[in-house]
Scaffold this active site. Structure first.
Site, PDB file in Angstrom:
ATOM      1  N   LYS A  10      30.297 -89.175 -40.146  1.00 40.36           N
ATOM      2  CA  LYS A  10      29.620 -89.291 -38.848  1.00 40.36           C
ATOM      3  C   LYS A  10      29.897 -90.639 -38.173  1.00 40.36           C
ATOM      4  O   LYS A  10      30.417 -91.564 -38.806  1.00 40.36           O
ATOM      5  CB  LYS A  10      28.121 -89.073 -39.059  1.00 40.36           C
ATOM      6  CG  LYS A  10      27.768 -87.654 -39.539  1.00 40.36           C
ATOM      7  CD  LYS A  10      26.263 -87.427 -39.531  1.00 40.36           C
ATOM      8  CE  LYS A  10      25.904 -86.023 -39.990  1.00 40.36           C
ATOM      9  NZ  LYS A  10      24.457 -85.751 -39.857  1.00 40.36           N
ATOM     10  N   TYR A  50      26.325 -77.462 -34.009  1.00 37.36           N
ATOM     11  CA  TYR A  50      24.966 -77.490 -34.563  1.00 37.36           C
ATOM     12  C   TYR A  50      24.064 -76.422 -33.931  1.00 37.36           C
ATOM     13  O   TYR A  50      22.834 -76.568 -33.950  1.00 37.36           O
ATOM     14  CB  TYR A  50      24.348 -78.879 -34.380  1.00 37.36           C
ATOM     15  CG  TYR A  50      24.811 -79.900 -35.400  1.00 37.36           C
ATOM     16  CD1 TYR A  50      24.536 -79.739 -36.763  1.00 37.36           C
ATOM     17  CD2 TYR A  50      25.503 -81.047 -35.012  1.00 37.36           C
ATOM     18  CE1 TYR A  50      24.925 -80.678 -37.700  1.00 37.36           C
ATOM     19  CE2 TYR A  50      25.905 -82.003 -35.950  1.00 37.36           C
ATOM     20  CZ  TYR A  50      25.609 -81.801 -37.295  1.00 37.36           C
ATOM     21  OH  TYR A  50      25.993 -82.743 -38.225  1.00 37.36           O
ATOM     22  N   THR A  92      19.463 -85.256 -47.356  1.00 39.73           N
ATOM     23  CA  THR A  92      19.649 -85.492 -45.917  1.00 39.73           C
ATOM     24  C   THR A  92      19.043 -86.822 -45.484  1.00 39.73           C
ATOM     25  O   THR A  92      19.642 -87.560 -44.707  1.00 39.73           O
ATOM     26  CB  THR A  92      18.994 -84.340 -45.116  1.00 39.73           C
ATOM     27  OG1 THR A  92      19.524 -83.103 -45.584  1.00 39.73           O
ATOM     28  CG2 THR A  92      19.257 -84.482 -43.625  1.00 39.73           C
ATOM     29  N   ARG A 103      24.986 -90.959 -49.163  1.00 40.78           N
ATOM     30  CA  ARG A 103      23.928 -91.335 -48.221  1.00 40.78           C
ATOM     31  C   ARG A 103      23.107 -92.511 -48.739  1.00 40.78           C
ATOM     32  O   ARG A 103      22.706 -93.381 -47.963  1.00 40.78           O
ATOM     33  CB  ARG A 103      23.063 -90.127 -47.901  1.00 40.78           C
ATOM     34  CG  ARG A 103      23.774 -89.187 -46.906  1.00 40.78           C
ATOM     35  CD  ARG A 103      23.115 -87.860 -46.835  1.00 40.78           C
ATOM     36  NE  ARG A 103      23.626 -87.010 -45.767  1.00 40.78           N
ATOM     37  CZ  ARG A 103      23.539 -85.687 -45.788  1.00 40.78           C
ATOM     38  NH1 ARG A 103      22.954 -85.075 -46.807  1.00 40.78           N
ATOM     39  NH2 ARG A 103      24.022 -84.976 -44.789  1.00 40.78           N
ATOM     40  N   ASN A 113      23.046 -90.549 -40.898  1.00 36.28           N
ATOM     41  CA  ASN A 113      23.072 -90.311 -42.348  1.00 36.28           C
ATOM     42  C   ASN A 113      24.482 -90.127 -42.915  1.00 36.28           C
ATOM     43  O   ASN A 113      24.669 -89.493 -43.946  1.00 36.28           O
ATOM     44  CB  ASN A 113      22.137 -89.162 -42.743  1.00 36.28           C
ATOM     45  CG  ASN A 113      22.608 -87.815 -42.234  1.00 36.28           C
ATOM     46  OD1 ASN A 113      23.498 -87.728 -41.404  1.00 36.28           O
ATOM     47  ND2 ASN A 113      22.005 -86.750 -42.756  1.00 36.28           N
ATOM     48  N   HIS A 116      28.080 -85.127 -43.000  1.00 37.14           N
ATOM     49  CA  HIS A 116      27.594 -83.751 -42.942  1.00 37.14           C
ATOM     50  C   HIS A 116      28.400 -82.934 -43.941  1.00 37.14           C
ATOM     51  O   HIS A 116      29.585 -83.176 -44.131  1.00 37.14           O
ATOM     52  CB  HIS A 116      27.786 -83.162 -41.535  1.00 37.14           C
ATOM     53  CG  HIS A 116      27.598 -81.671 -41.500  1.00 37.14           C
ATOM     54  ND1 HIS A 116      26.366 -81.094 -41.427  1.00 37.14           N
ATOM     55  CD2 HIS A 116      28.501 -80.650 -41.590  1.00 37.14           C
ATOM     56  CE1 HIS A 116      26.503 -79.765 -41.454  1.00 37.14           C
ATOM     57  NE2 HIS A 116      27.792 -79.476 -41.545  1.00 37.14           N
ATOM     58  N   GLU A 127      32.054 -73.140 -40.016  1.00 37.16           N
ATOM     59  CA  GLU A 127      32.302 -74.536 -39.616  1.00 37.16           C
ATOM     60  C   GLU A 127      33.782 -74.896 -39.709  1.00 37.16           C
ATOM     61  O   GLU A 127      34.295 -75.639 -38.868  1.00 37.16           O
ATOM     62  CB  GLU A 127      31.444 -75.468 -40.478  1.00 37.16           C
ATOM     63  CG  GLU A 127      29.953 -75.307 -40.167  1.00 37.16           C
ATOM     64  CD  GLU A 127      29.040 -76.189 -40.997  1.00 37.16           C
ATOM     65  OE1 GLU A 127      27.818 -76.114 -40.783  1.00 37.16           O
ATOM     66  OE2 GLU A 127      29.531 -76.963 -41.853  1.00 37.16           O
TER      67      GLU A 127
HETATM   68  P1  CMP Z   1      23.354 -82.615 -41.100  1.00 28.98           P
HETATM   69  O1  CMP Z   1      23.665 -82.213 -42.488  1.00 28.98           O
HETATM   70  O2  CMP Z   1      24.505 -83.086 -40.276  1.00 28.98           O
HETATM   71  O3  CMP Z   1      22.645 -81.392 -40.348  1.00 28.98           O
HETATM   72  C1  CMP Z   1      21.772 -81.585 -39.253  1.00 28.98           C
HETATM   73  C2  CMP Z   1      21.358 -83.014 -39.078  1.00 28.98           C
HETATM   74  O4  CMP Z   1      20.185 -83.230 -38.335  1.00 28.98           O
HETATM   75  C3  CMP Z   1      21.076 -83.633 -40.432  1.00 28.98           C
HETATM   76  O5  CMP Z   1      22.276 -83.800 -41.153  1.00 28.98           O
HETATM   77  C4  CMP Z   1      20.347 -84.909 -40.010  1.00 28.98           C
HETATM   78  O6  CMP Z   1      21.233 -85.986 -39.760  1.00 28.98           O
HETATM   79  C5  CMP Z   1      19.687 -84.528 -38.677  1.00 28.98           C
HETATM   80  N1  CMP Z   1      18.230 -84.485 -38.771  1.00 28.98           N
HETATM   81  C6  CMP Z   1      17.375 -85.272 -38.087  1.00 28.98           C
HETATM   82  N2  CMP Z   1      16.106 -84.989 -38.394  1.00 28.98           N
HETATM   83  C7  CMP Z   1      16.142 -84.000 -39.316  1.00 28.98           C
HETATM   84  C8  CMP Z   1      15.139 -83.271 -40.046  1.00 28.98           C
HETATM   85  N3  CMP Z   1      13.836 -83.508 -39.867  1.00 28.98           N
HETATM   86  N4  CMP Z   1      15.545 -82.320 -40.921  1.00 28.98           N
HETATM   87  C9  CMP Z   1      16.868 -82.046 -41.095  1.00 28.98           C
HETATM   88  N5  CMP Z   1      17.861 -82.708 -40.438  1.00 28.98           N
HETATM   89  C10 CMP Z   1      17.494 -83.675 -39.564  1.00 28.98           C
END
Ligand code: CMP
Length: 141
Positions: A10, A50, A92, A103, A113, A116, A127
């Site tokens: 990211k 997304y 996450t 992470r 974070n 992905h 994807e």
């Molecule tokens: P990712 O795996 O890229 O998928 C969706 C992204 O939303 C996740 O990583 C996080 O970076 C972001 N995100 C922000 N807030 C939340 C949350 N409460 N729960 C899950 N994903 C979140």
């Protein structure tokens, strides 16, 4: 089984100059990079990628963050690649991520974070097709 999964480094991690350090985690775990591209996502691309999250309260922040700078997108291939990548990434929310995960080591917040990864075989296929033509994925090299 041999699987393929999407990984995205990211904008926060690209900005921290740790693409190589993250790639080393994949390769050291036996995952092969079989496709890769750097891309600054448009708003439409981030929203499309997304789309499953579009009703979530964090959707707008997520799209803003994912379009804030270039990302590095790769297809990882290997035994149990989807779960293996998720284990390498950690939770996450980096505050909940196990020590030694990507992470825990490189991420600052649940939004920024670092990486992905696809969460299921179904989403991995969707994807991968979102970012790569089949001719751009180099199997069995
Ligand atoms: P990712 O795996 O890229 O998928 C969706 C992204 O939303 C996740 O990583 C996080 O970076 C972001 N995100 C922000 N807030 C939340 C949350 N409460 N729960 C899950 N994903 C979140």
């Amino acid at each position: 089984a041999i699987e393929r999964t999407i990984s995205i480094v990211k904008p926060d991690a690209v900005g921290k100059n740790v693409i190589g350090k993250i790639y080393d985690r994949f390769e050291s775990a036996g995952l092969k990079i079989v496709a890769a591209k750097m891309k600054h996502l448009s708003r439409a691309e981030a929203e499309g990628f997304y789309a499953v999250h579009k009703e979530r309260p964090f959707f707008n922040d997520l799209v803003n963050f994912m379009t804030s700078g270039p990302v590095m997108i790769q297809v990882l291939e290997g035994e149990n690649a989807i779960l293996k990548n998720r284990e390498l990434m950690g939770a996450t929310d980096p505050k909940k991520a196990d020590a030694g995960t990507i992470r825990a080591d490189f991420a600052a917040s649940i939004d920024a974070n670092a990486v992905h990864g696809s969460d299921s075989p179904e989403n991995a296929a969707i994807e991968i097709a979102f970012f790569f033509a089949s001719s751009e994925v180099y199997a069995g090299r």
